[in-house]
Structures are given as C-alpha cells and as structure tokens.
Write an enzyme that holds these catalytic residues in place. Structure first.
Site, PDB file in Angstrom:
ATOM      1  N   LYS A  85       0.848  -1.196   0.000  1.00 23.70           N
ATOM      2  CA  LYS A  85       0.000   0.000   0.000  1.00 23.70           C
ATOM      3  C   LYS A  85       0.884   1.246   0.000  1.00 23.70           C
ATOM      4  O   LYS A  85       1.886   1.301   0.727  1.00 23.70           O
ATOM      5  CB  LYS A  85      -0.896  -0.019   1.239  1.00 23.70           C
ATOM      6  CG  LYS A  85      -1.882   1.154   1.315  1.00 23.70           C
ATOM      7  CD  LYS A  85      -2.711   1.073   2.595  1.00 23.70           C
ATOM      8  CE  LYS A  85      -3.732   2.182   2.691  1.00 23.70           C
ATOM      9  NZ  LYS A  85      -4.524   2.095   3.945  1.00 23.70           N
ATOM     10  N   SER A 160      -9.367   2.162   3.113  1.00 22.78           N
ATOM     11  CA  SER A 160      -8.523   2.849   2.157  1.00 22.78           C
ATOM     12  C   SER A 160      -7.544   1.920   1.423  1.00 22.78           C
ATOM     13  O   SER A 160      -6.963   2.332   0.423  1.00 22.78           O
ATOM     14  CB  SER A 160      -7.735   3.953   2.848  1.00 22.78           C
ATOM     15  OG  SER A 160      -6.939   3.396   3.891  1.00 22.78           O
ATOM     16  N   SER A 184      -9.442  -0.046   7.419  1.00 25.79           N
ATOM     17  CA  SER A 184      -8.938   0.008   6.049  1.00 25.79           C
ATOM     18  C   SER A 184      -8.279  -1.251   5.517  1.00 25.79           C
ATOM     19  O   SER A 184      -7.958  -1.301   4.326  1.00 25.79           O
ATOM     20  CB  SER A 184      -7.970   1.171   5.885  1.00 25.79           C
ATOM     21  OG  SER A 184      -8.694   2.351   5.725  1.00 25.79           O
TER      22      SER A 184
END
Ligand code: GLN
Length: 490
Positions: A85, A160, A184
């Site tokens: 990420k 996210s 997330s």
C-alpha cells in the site's frame, strides 16, 4: 488452464522449494497479469518491475543453494511477489499516500514491515492505490483516480487499502500489505472477497508507515486465505526499537496443523445487528457463526454497550491526530512546492492546492477539536469514551475467546454512491472502528455472496496480541468451506 497466479501463496511457496517454478516465473506471471488487467482495475500507483526482477533472481539463487543443502529453514515468503500500500515508505520508490502533496517523493528509508519482508526474500511488485492519507472507505479519495472492484468494476473496492484488496482479488499478486486505522484492511478485504488481517496495536512496527492517526494506525495484510497471511504476519510482527509504541512481546509460533475449535467461545454482540445493515449481510454472517458452532465452538450472545459511540469518538480522535500529523506537509520538507512571495503564502498555496477535499475536511475538524477552549469538550471527552469502549471489550473477553460480527453493513457500493455525503460514507465503518479504538486485532474473510454476486464477509476480533486465535479460527472455517477460493471472472 491453470495460471501460475492461480496458485495460493502456500502452493507457490512449495512449488518454489520443489524447483517446479522459479521466483522469476512467478514474478513475470504477476507482472503480465497486471499489465493485462490493471488498466481496468487501477490497483497500482507504481510498479517496481526492475526491483522485483532483481529480488526474484536473488530469491532463486537462495532457493538453488537451499536445494543443494536443505538444512536451514527457509521463510515461506521467499520468492513470493507481493504489493505494498502506498502509505508505506520504500527507499527510493515513489511514495505518495494517494496525495498530490507527495507527488514525486522518494523516501530515504524503508518501513520496518516492508524491510522485514524484503529481508525474508519476498518480491515487491509495486505500490497500491489508497484513499489520500488513508482517509476513506472506498479509494475514491485518491488523488490518482479510483480503483475498481474486480467483482463488479462499477463498484468501489472499499478503502482505504482498496488497491491492495483489488490486486489480491484479481490475482495480480499473492498477498499485499495494507494499513488499518479504522477498518482500512478489513473493509476492502470484505468488499473484494479476500482475507484481511488487522494486527494488534503495537504488534507490527509503524516505522515508515506514514502517519494518519498515530494512536489508531496499524499495519496489516491481505491475501487469499488465513493460511496465506500467516507467513507475512510471522515475518512482520515483533518489537522494533524504531517505533516507541511497538510492543517488546514475543511473537508466538502459530501452527495451523490440526486446528481444533472444540470449546472455543465465540461472542456475538447484539449491538452489531442494527438498522441499516443489509438483511443478506446479517443472515450470511449469522450462518457463518452457525458453521463455527458446528465446528465445535460455543456461541454466546454478548453486549458491547458503547458500540454506538465508536463512530463519533473515532471521527474526533482520528481527525485530531491527522491534523497534527499532516502539519508537516508545508511545501518545504516534502514533495512539490507552490511558489509565492511570503512564506505563509507558500504554505497556504501548497496545502490549499495539493490536499484533496476529504483531507482538508479532516484537518479542519481535527484542528477545531484540538483548539483551546474546545479541547476538553471534544478531544478530552472522546478519549474518556474511548476507554469505555475498550472496557466493553475487556469485559466481553472475560466471557468469550473471540467476537464474531459483520465487517461492514453493506456489500461493495457503486462508485459515487456516497457522492458528497461524507457522513453516510463514515457509517460504512461502524463495525470496524471499535477494534482500532481498543487496539485489538481483527480478521475479515469471505463467508458468502449477495444476489449481485458480491462477497459478504465476517469479522472476528480477539483480545490484544491474540492474533493466534484469529488465525486458527479463520483457518478452521476456511478448511470447512470454499468461499475464499472463489475468484472474480475477469
Ligand atoms: N474509513 C476510515 C477513515 O476514513 C478508516 C480508514 C483507515 O482505516 N485508514 O478514517
């Protein structure tokens, strides 16, 4: 025809050891799949092709040496291609946090979690899309465009860590790192039908995780099953002197052989089955709980009475911490700078132009909550209620070993569905925020599908630092079912 990318992480790992496949072949297969599918998914913000191929070759050398002399134990992730990420720093690789304010930024150091994976020989394919500074539940807040859900590309992948979830679901990589401040990792895992682990606060170093809400942020991972996640957890977990909040606790050796759930007590909190939850989500999660019962678990109804306060508390604490953490992006220290005559104008123009609307909203909310005269009424009060929420969990864990609940009230929603209504978006997080406020771990894994063919997932939560129980319970469920083996038709 089975593709190399269809192998599970564990299968890929055994094939590497047996010399049936090389890390270079696995890496090339992933890169090929990315170039084929990612134009329609947009899971990746940057590819690190050259680095990946170098790492693959060095993994292949290590494997060849090992086959000549197989005495030392090899890390299971050696030679396995994974994605990161884009809120985790990797030295020399563009790291944007999904924000224009960090466009072109190349960190001079690597996050501990990523470094440990690299040291164990995993192959880094690239950086995945995220809501700007991990603020969001849909990946729509990325400054670089939305990621599409592989099960239905008109829908969001969750957020996210939406890029990581979509990359794993579409089999562009064998696993991916995510971060979880309020859900997330778990929520995008649920929306994309993969398995996602949120670790306990303090279990995995936050060094090199670009801060959002420092008292809530955790590093986690996504893969196709609990068994595939375990080798990543084992490598990343453990004390790091570079993070003062990392716990100097021993990481247990977790075995998934012959898991026996007999007598395991699972609590189902009635506060989590509320108005607004899709009936199909509720029914499917309860069915999964029944399956756990048939595997030997004892199922008990429990109460977490302060659950409804988690959302307002989180949306005070997270923005307050974010407003402090994001003060450092001033156009001077990192990323691009807008030019102006006066220094204050440089700040204003840079922050005004390069932060997106959600980030600005949270900075304003947080600054207000921390301002003199309001501090006690908002931030101070929120901290007290946070303790009540944590106490709820402590009490529940006196009676049960694990808590089972939905991950989100809905399945993946359409792109744009929450449009200009941030509050309705925040409601997507009701079931995931409490674990972050309490610092406890959670795992999300698929337990069925809705009528539109979208994955539905269950969440298990455990006491602080008891990831082992989450792994064992999720693995036992996955040994008894095949939901986690389903993949989107792309
Ligand atoms: N959706 C939540 C938020 O926007 C959680 C995000 C996260 O865990 N990073 O803050």
């Amino acid at each position: 025809m089975t593709l190399l990318t269809d192998l599970s992480l564990r299968e890929a790992s055994s094939s590497l050891r047996a010399g049936e496949v090389s890390s270079r072949e696995l890496t090339e297969a992933c890169l090929e799949r990315i170039s084929l599918l990612d134009p329609g998914i947009h899971a990746f913000l940057a590819l690190t092709t050259e680095l990946a191929l170098e790492q693959a070759e060095s993994a292949d050398r290590r494997l060849a040496e090992w086959r000549n002399n197989p005495t030392e134990p090899l890390p299971q992730i050696l030679g396995i291609p994974i994605a990161i990420k884009d809120v985790l720093a990797v030295k020399g690789i563009p790291t944007t946090c999904g924000s224009k304010i960090l466009e072109g930024f190349r960190p001079p150091y690597t996050a501990t979690s990523v470094r440990r994976l690299m040291d164990s020989g995993s192959v880094i394919l690239g950086k995945t899309n995220t809501d700007e500074f991990a603020m969001g539940s849909s990946t729509e807040n990325s400054a670089y465009g939305v990621t599409h859900n592989p099960w239905d590309t008109d829908r969001v992948p969750g957020g996210s860590s939406g890029g990581s979830a979509a990359a794993v679901a579409s089999r562009m990589c064998f696993a991916a790192l995510g971060t979880d401040t309020g859900g997330s990792v778990r929520q995008p895992a649920a929306f994309c039908g993969v398995t996602g682990l949120k670790t306990s606060y303090g279990r995995v170093s936050r060094y090199g995780l670009i801060a959002y809400g420092s008292s809530l942020d955790t590093v986690g991972a996504l893969a196709r099953s609990a068994a595939d996640l375990l080798p990543l957890f084992t490598v990343m977990a453990g004390h790091d002197p570079q993070d003062s909040t990392s716990m100097p606790a021993v990481v247990p050796e977790i075995s998934l052989e012959d898991v026996d759930l007999n007598g395991l007590r699972i609590g189902v909190p009635n506060e989590y089955f509320i108005e607004g939850i899709q009936p199909r989500v509720e029914a499917t999660v309860l069915q999964a709980v029944e399956l756990m019962r048939s595997l030997g678990c004892e199922v008990l109804e429990i109460s977490l009475p302060h659950t409804d306060l988690a959302l307002p508390v989180y949306y005070l604490i997270a923005p307050a911490e974010a407003s402090a953490n994001l003060a450092r992006y001033d156009g001077v220290r990192y990323g691009p700078r807008k030019s102006a005559d006066e220094l204050w104008q440089v700040y204003l123009e840079t922050r005004g132009d390069l932060f997106g609307p959600e980030v600005k909203r949270r900075i304003m909310l947080g600054t207000y909550a921390l301002s003199a005269g309001y501090y006690d009424a908002y931030y101070g009060q929120a901290q007290k209620v946070r303790t009540l929420i944590k106490n709820d969990f402590d009490e529940a864990f006196n009676e049960v070993d694990l808590i089972a609940c939905p991950v989100a009230p809905t399945t993946a929603f359409g792109i744009g569905a929450h449009g200009d209504d941030p509050l309705s978006m925040y409601l997507e997080d009701v079931f995931t925020l409490p674990a972050n406020l309490a610092g406890i771990p959670g795992i999300a894994f698929p337990v069925g599908f809705d009528d539109d063919g979208l994955p539905i997932s269950m969440q298990l939560n455990a006491p602080h630092m008891d990831e082992a129980s989450l792994f064992r319970a999720a693995h036992a469920y996955q040994m008894a079912t095949t939901w986690h083996k389903e993949s989107p038709k792309l």
